[in-house]
Design an enzyme around this catalytic site. Structure first.
Site, PDB file in Angstrom:
ATOM      1  N   SER A 180       0.938  -1.265   0.177  1.00  0.00           N
ATOM      2  CA  SER A 180      -0.037  -0.019  -0.092  1.00  0.00           C
ATOM      3  C   SER A 180       0.684   1.470   0.090  1.00  0.00           C
ATOM      4  O   SER A 180       0.438   2.194  -0.520  1.00  0.00           O
ATOM      5  CB  SER A 180      -1.070   0.273   1.209  1.00  0.00           C
ATOM      6  OG  SER A 180      -0.418  -0.199   2.374  1.00  0.00           O
ATOM      7  N   HIS A 208      -5.316  -3.563  -2.829  1.00  0.00           N
ATOM      8  CA  HIS A 208      -4.845  -2.338  -4.210  1.00  0.00           C
ATOM      9  C   HIS A 208      -4.577  -3.117  -5.398  1.00  0.00           C
ATOM     10  O   HIS A 208      -4.125  -2.485  -6.279  1.00  0.00           O
ATOM     11  CB  HIS A 208      -3.356  -1.730  -3.652  1.00  0.00           C
ATOM     12  CG  HIS A 208      -3.644  -0.906  -2.501  1.00  0.00           C
ATOM     13  ND1 HIS A 208      -4.092   0.320  -2.361  1.00  0.00           N
ATOM     14  CD2 HIS A 208      -3.393  -1.234  -1.008  1.00  0.00           C
ATOM     15  CE1 HIS A 208      -4.209   0.630  -1.133  1.00  0.00           C
ATOM     16  NE2 HIS A 208      -3.594  -0.014  -0.197  1.00  0.00           N
ATOM     17  N   LYS A 240     -11.561   0.605  -2.132  1.00  0.00           N
ATOM     18  CA  LYS A 240     -10.512   1.038  -3.045  1.00  0.00           C
ATOM     19  C   LYS A 240     -11.022   1.265  -4.507  1.00  0.00           C
ATOM     20  O   LYS A 240     -11.943   2.232  -4.946  1.00  0.00           O
ATOM     21  CB  LYS A 240      -9.257   0.497  -2.796  1.00  0.00           C
ATOM     22  CG  LYS A 240      -8.531   1.028  -1.497  1.00  0.00           C
ATOM     23  CD  LYS A 240      -7.729   0.151  -0.449  1.00  0.00           C
ATOM     24  CE  LYS A 240      -7.467   0.646   0.480  1.00  0.00           C
ATOM     25  NZ  LYS A 240      -6.806  -0.090   1.652  1.00  0.00           N
TER      26      LYS A 240
HETATM   27  C1  PLP Z   1      -6.788  -0.142   2.792  1.00  0.00           C
HETATM   28  C2  PLP Z   1      -6.386  -1.536   3.396  1.00  0.00           C
HETATM   29  C3  PLP Z   1      -6.938  -2.481   4.304  1.00  0.00           C
HETATM   30  C4  PLP Z   1      -8.049  -1.770   4.811  1.00  0.00           C
HETATM   31  O1  PLP Z   1      -9.257  -1.890   4.424  1.00  0.00           O
HETATM   32  P1  PLP Z   1     -10.337  -1.045   4.730  1.00  0.00           P
HETATM   33  O2  PLP Z   1     -11.619  -1.401   4.147  1.00  0.00           O
HETATM   34  O3  PLP Z   1      -9.814   0.496   4.538  1.00  0.00           O
HETATM   35  O4  PLP Z   1     -10.565  -0.955   6.134  1.00  0.00           O
HETATM   36  C5  PLP Z   1      -6.427  -3.649   4.279  1.00  0.00           C
HETATM   37  N1  PLP Z   1      -5.275  -3.981   3.856  1.00  0.00           N
HETATM   38  C6  PLP Z   1      -4.617  -3.337   2.919  1.00  0.00           C
HETATM   39  C7  PLP Z   1      -3.205  -3.468   2.193  1.00  0.00           C
HETATM   40  C8  PLP Z   1      -5.163  -2.046   2.679  1.00  0.00           C
HETATM   41  O5  PLP Z   1      -4.537  -1.366   1.815  1.00  0.00           O
END
Ligand code: PLP
Length: 391
Positions: A180, A208, A240
């Site tokens: 991330s 991602h 995302k």
């Molecule tokens: C954003 C993210 C999460 C958490 O997800 P949310 O739905 O925002 O709580 C978990 N793992 C990774 C790699 C992320 O980038």
């Protein structure tokens, strides 16, 4: 109480001195390339809405229509009366999309990851995590009864050495698909190969990668042409590239049934609103069908990385929409972000403890909603800032 408040004040002051203080900005426009923040009009490169679906008219329409029919809240947890037909449809669509037997919805990715390790591991098991895994996976590892190991980032020989140190007990290897804060992709092909010899369960958090990588947006697995046998447990988020909110774990029937029985972040929390499930169903269809979004995104990424290389910017190695520029110190990262802000461009400075010490950076992210001229505007601003920095 007085001593306690003083302790908090001292800690906050220390964070401020070290350029580590954080504060939310007040947003008064929808998420997108052009936003109004704290009353100012800005060109932004910091959201994870990679496909630009968060404001897609059809996604919004699906949300509103379902809210009218099902209300705002789901009223209870999935195991009580919170699991509507729409949640069921979304789980089936996610299973079909990922190729797994079943998928299970969670209210956020953070919670899905807490469920992942707590729900599936036992005392005596061994869990190996990439050092740069997302905070939610690391936290999940701290809460479980199994033993946790952290191997060097994306380093299969480091992983191999650690695997060799353990004897009995089920082994799991957990990794982000796309990291991330760095934007690089885990060496999943090698890891899947190792899993055959070493008999560990490979789990991938593709927050991602999903929607972004692979011809059909199926993520890191599709990118490496890996199947469900090789990556038997997949976690993905809906907030995302899909532009909505929530998350899921996809796996074999028996894995999902186990999570339903044992995973506390599934059992003891309110189901996401049915309207969100409806919006996500639409977003999933669009993500799959509108491949031009992925193509445009790749055009923007290439344009940026080529331009940044010509400018001699300290770009990190990434082919994903996450394109970090390494600053080193938190002070420098903040200064670059501030100078961009003076040019009406918003990019977040990422500082420790989110990233290791001395690797503070600008985390630039692109979305299919950006235009090529917006990328050029960013490059132009970066060129001026870096020149000033050298002078
Ligand atoms: C954003 C993210 C999460 C958490 O997800 P949310 O739905 O925002 O709580 C978990 N793992 C990774 C790699 C992320 O980038």
């Amino acid at each position: 109480m007085q001593a306690f408040l003083e302790r908090l004040e001292q800690d906050l002051a220390r964070r401020q001195q070290n350029s580590l203080y954080r504060a939310p900005r007040i947003v008064s426009s929808p998420s997108g390339p052009e936003m109004e923040l704290d009353g100012e009009q800005l060109l932004t490169f910091c959201s994870n809405d990679y496909l630009g679906l968060a404001n897609h008219p059809d996604v919004k329409k699906a949300f509103v229509k379902a809210a009218n029919q099902w209300g705002a809240g789901s009223g209870s947890a999935h195991l009580v009366t919170g699991h509507t037909q729409l949640h069921q449809q979304l789980e089936e669509a996610l299973a079909a999309f990922t190729g797994h037997q079943r998928a299970l919805l969670f209210s956020s990715g953070y919670m899905a990851n807490l469920a992942l390790l707590n729900g599936l591991t036992e005392k005596g098991d061994h869990v190996f995590q990439d050092k740069l895994n997302h905070a939610s996976l690391i936290d999940s590892g701290r809460l479980m009864d199994a033993k946790m190991y952290r191997y060097l980032h994306a380093d299969v020989s480091s992983l191999g050495r650690q695997l060799a140190t353990v004897g009995s007990g089920q082994k799991f290897v957990v990794t982000d698909g796309v990291f991330s804060m760095d934007g690089d992709i885990a060496p999943l092909r090698e890891m899947a190969f190792m899993a055959q010899d070493d008999d560990f369960v490979l789990m991938v958090d593709d927050a991602h990668g999903l929607g972004v990588l692979g011809e059909n947006g199926r993520g890191s697995m599709e990118h490496f042409k890996l199947g469900t046998k090789q990556v038997p447990v997949l976690m993905g988020t809906l907030g995302k590239a899909l532009g909505c909110a929530g998350a899921f774990i996809a796996a074999d029937e028996v894995v999902i049934e186990t999570l339903i029985q044992r995973a506390r972040p599934y059992i003891y929390t309110t189901a996401q609103p049915a309207a969100m499930a409806a919006a996500t169903l639409k977003a999933l269809q669009l993500a799959e069908l509108e491949s031009w979004r992925r193509e445009h995104l790749q055009t923007l990424i290439k344009r940026f990385s080529k331009g940044a290389r010509q400018l001699g910017l300290p770009l990190m190695h990434s082919m994903t929409p996450i394109q970090p520029i390494l600053a080193g110190t938190a002070v420098k990262a903040l200064s670059w972000a501030e100078q961009l802000r003076q040019r009406q461009i918003l990019v977040t400075a990422i500082r420790p403890p989110t990233v290791p010490d001395e690797t503070a950076r600008l985390r630039i992210t692109f979305s299919a909603a950006h235009s090529e001229s917006q990328v050029d505007r960013l490059l132009d601003a970066l060129a001026r800032i870096i020149k000033q920095d050298v002078a």
